[in-house]
Enzyme design. Structure first.
Site, mmCIF file in Angstrom:
data_model
loop_
_atom_site.group_PDB
_atom_site.id
_atom_site.type_symbol
_atom_site.label_atom_id
_atom_site.label_comp_id
_atom_site.label_asym_id
_atom_site.label_seq_id
_atom_site.Cartn_x
_atom_site.Cartn_y
_atom_site.Cartn_z
ATOM 1 N N ASP A 197 0.842 -1.209 0.000
ATOM 2 C CA ASP A 197 0.000 0.000 0.000
ATOM 3 C C ASP A 197 0.877 1.259 0.000
ATOM 4 O O ASP A 197 0.374 2.384 -0.030
ATOM 5 C CB ASP A 197 -1.049 -0.005 1.114
ATOM 6 C CG ASP A 197 -0.476 -0.107 2.510
ATOM 7 O OD1 ASP A 197 0.758 -0.222 2.647
ATOM 8 O OD2 ASP A 197 -1.272 -0.075 3.478
ATOM 9 N N ASP B 87 -1.048 -6.116 -0.149
ATOM 10 C CA ASP B 87 -1.264 -5.439 1.128
ATOM 11 C C ASP B 87 -2.734 -5.085 1.261
ATOM 12 O O ASP B 87 -3.307 -4.488 0.343
ATOM 13 C CB ASP B 87 -0.511 -4.097 1.082
ATOM 14 C CG ASP B 87 0.482 -3.954 2.183
ATOM 15 O OD1 ASP B 87 0.497 -4.793 3.096
ATOM 16 O OD2 ASP B 87 1.261 -2.996 2.123
ATOM 17 N N LYS C 181 -1.246 -9.389 2.984
ATOM 18 C CA LYS C 181 -0.484 -8.933 4.159
ATOM 19 C C LYS C 181 -1.386 -8.015 4.970
ATOM 20 O O LYS C 181 -2.020 -7.128 4.403
ATOM 21 C CB LYS C 181 0.789 -8.198 3.730
ATOM 22 C CG LYS C 181 1.555 -7.588 4.906
ATOM 23 C CD LYS C 181 2.958 -7.197 4.516
ATOM 24 C CE LYS C 181 3.107 -5.876 3.826
ATOM 25 N NZ LYS C 181 2.622 -4.708 4.589
ATOM 26 N N GLU D 185 -1.621 -5.710 8.757
ATOM 27 C CA GLU D 185 -0.858 -5.127 9.853
ATOM 28 C C GLU D 185 -1.553 -5.396 11.188
ATOM 29 O O GLU D 185 -2.779 -5.470 11.246
ATOM 30 C CB GLU D 185 -0.742 -3.604 9.658
ATOM 31 C CG GLU D 185 0.021 -3.212 8.419
ATOM 32 C CD GLU D 185 0.189 -1.703 8.276
ATOM 33 O OE1 GLU D 185 -0.169 -0.951 9.211
ATOM 34 O OE2 GLU D 185 0.690 -1.282 7.223
ATOM 35 N N GLU E 33 8.997 -4.412 10.486
ATOM 36 C CA GLU E 33 9.418 -3.115 9.921
ATOM 37 C C GLU E 33 10.019 -2.225 11.008
ATOM 38 O O GLU E 33 9.457 -2.078 12.087
ATOM 39 C CB GLU E 33 8.221 -2.411 9.259
ATOM 40 C CG GLU E 33 8.620 -1.068 8.648
ATOM 41 C CD GLU E 33 7.639 -0.513 7.619
ATOM 42 O OE1 GLU E 33 6.690 -1.224 7.231
ATOM 43 O OE2 GLU E 33 7.841 0.641 7.205
HETATM 44 O O1 KIV Z 1 3.526 -1.003 1.591
HETATM 45 C C1 KIV Z 1 4.640 -1.531 1.457
HETATM 46 O O2 KIV Z 1 5.303 -1.409 0.419
HETATM 47 C C2 KIV Z 1 5.122 -2.317 2.571
HETATM 48 C C3 KIV Z 1 6.587 -2.637 2.565
HETATM 49 C C4 KIV Z 1 7.403 -1.441 2.755
HETATM 50 C C5 KIV Z 1 6.880 -3.688 3.532
HETATM 51 O O3 KIV Z 1 4.399 -2.676 3.432
#
Ligand code: KIV
Length: 266
Positions: free
Chosen positions: A46, A85, A114, A116, A184
């Site tokens: 994202d 994401d 993914k 969070e 991160e």
């Molecule tokens: O949004 C993204 O690109 C990420 C990476 C930096 C891990 O979450």
């Protein structure tokens, strides 16, 4: 026939003490070139909110936009494992909504999502997604969607107590079914400790060299996004200058009657 990277391939890397590479991509041709280069995992991060759409934070993208970028990337990839994401609030309001939104990404060609965060609700989301056939990477440490609650870009897991807490969160997510943990902006020693105490792979985003994998935003790697480059990113090219140079040459040729030439017309 190209052998596709799967969750089992990534787990084998962890089991055999090998590393794998992760880069972001947001469009078809970039994804195709990263795949050709042998990058193992392509993340439709994202971060595209900032680097592709010019927003200030990741909060401004939604499910619909992520589906468009996911389709484009998935079309360009043959070998790499594709992760999307999940955007801000697309998995927080209720579990059925989370499963539906994550499922959209799989329908668009992602191999996993993914998400969070940690805690009872997120653990339950990870469990339900995994049970629904949607592999999940959990993102811990500095989580950009929580920037307003975290109070800015701050390193996480700095104290012994904070490292223990991070490991506890990671273990709960591992138990719920997450197939990898992305860390991160976590100190290298904390990430090492977590990596050594988990069975699943860890992916470092500014978390040092001991993780199973390393991820960077491809626009940082290419030197294409110039608004901000994090300390942990390595830049291998100066694509911004290349683009500006090419555009200047084209501009010059157009204005001086040098483009098109006889071979460029019908
Ligand atoms: O949004 C993204 O690109 C990420 C990476 C930096 C891990 O979450």
């Amino acid at each position: 026939m190209v052998k596709k990277v799967t969750v089992s391939t990534l787990q084998k890397s962890k089991d055999n003490g090998e590393k794998f590479s992760v880069l972001t991509a947001y469009d078809y041709s970039t994804a195709k070139y990263l795949d050709e280069a042998g990058i193992d995992v392509i993340l439709i991060g994202d971060s595209l909110a900032m680097v592709a759409l010019g927003y200030e934070t990741t909060h401004s993208v939604g499910v619909e936009e992520m589906t468009i970028f996911t389709r484009a990337v998935a079309k360009g990839v043959e070998r790499a494992f594709v992760i999307t994401d999940m955007p801000f609030l697309s998995y927080h309001t209720d579990i059925a909504v989370a499963v539906k939104n994550c499922g959209e990404m799989i329908k668009c060609g992602a191999n996993a999502v993914k998400i969070e965060g940690f805690g009872d609700y997120i653990v339950e989301v990870v469990k339900r997604l995994t049970q629904s056939g949607i592999p999940v990477v959990s993102h811990l440490g500095f989580t950009p969607q929580f920037i307003n609650t975290l109070g800015g870009y701050k390193i996480q897991g700095k104290t012994e107590e904070a490292a223990q807490e991070l490991l506890k969160q990671a273990k709960e997510l591992q138990k719920a079914g997450a197939f990898a943990i992305l860390l991160e902006m976590v100190p290298q020693e904390t990430a090492k400790y977590i990596t050594e105490n988990l069975e699943i792979p860890t992916i470092s985003c500014g978390a040092g060299k001991y993780c199973t994998a390393q991820v960077l935003v491809s626009d940082d790697v290419f030197g294409k996004y110039s608004d901000f480059t994090p300390k942990f990113a390595r830049t291998y090219a100066d694509m911004k200058s290349l683009i500006v140079d090419c555009a200047k040459k084209f501009d010059y040729d157009v204005k001086n009657g040098l483009f098109p030439s006889d071979s460029e017309v019908f």
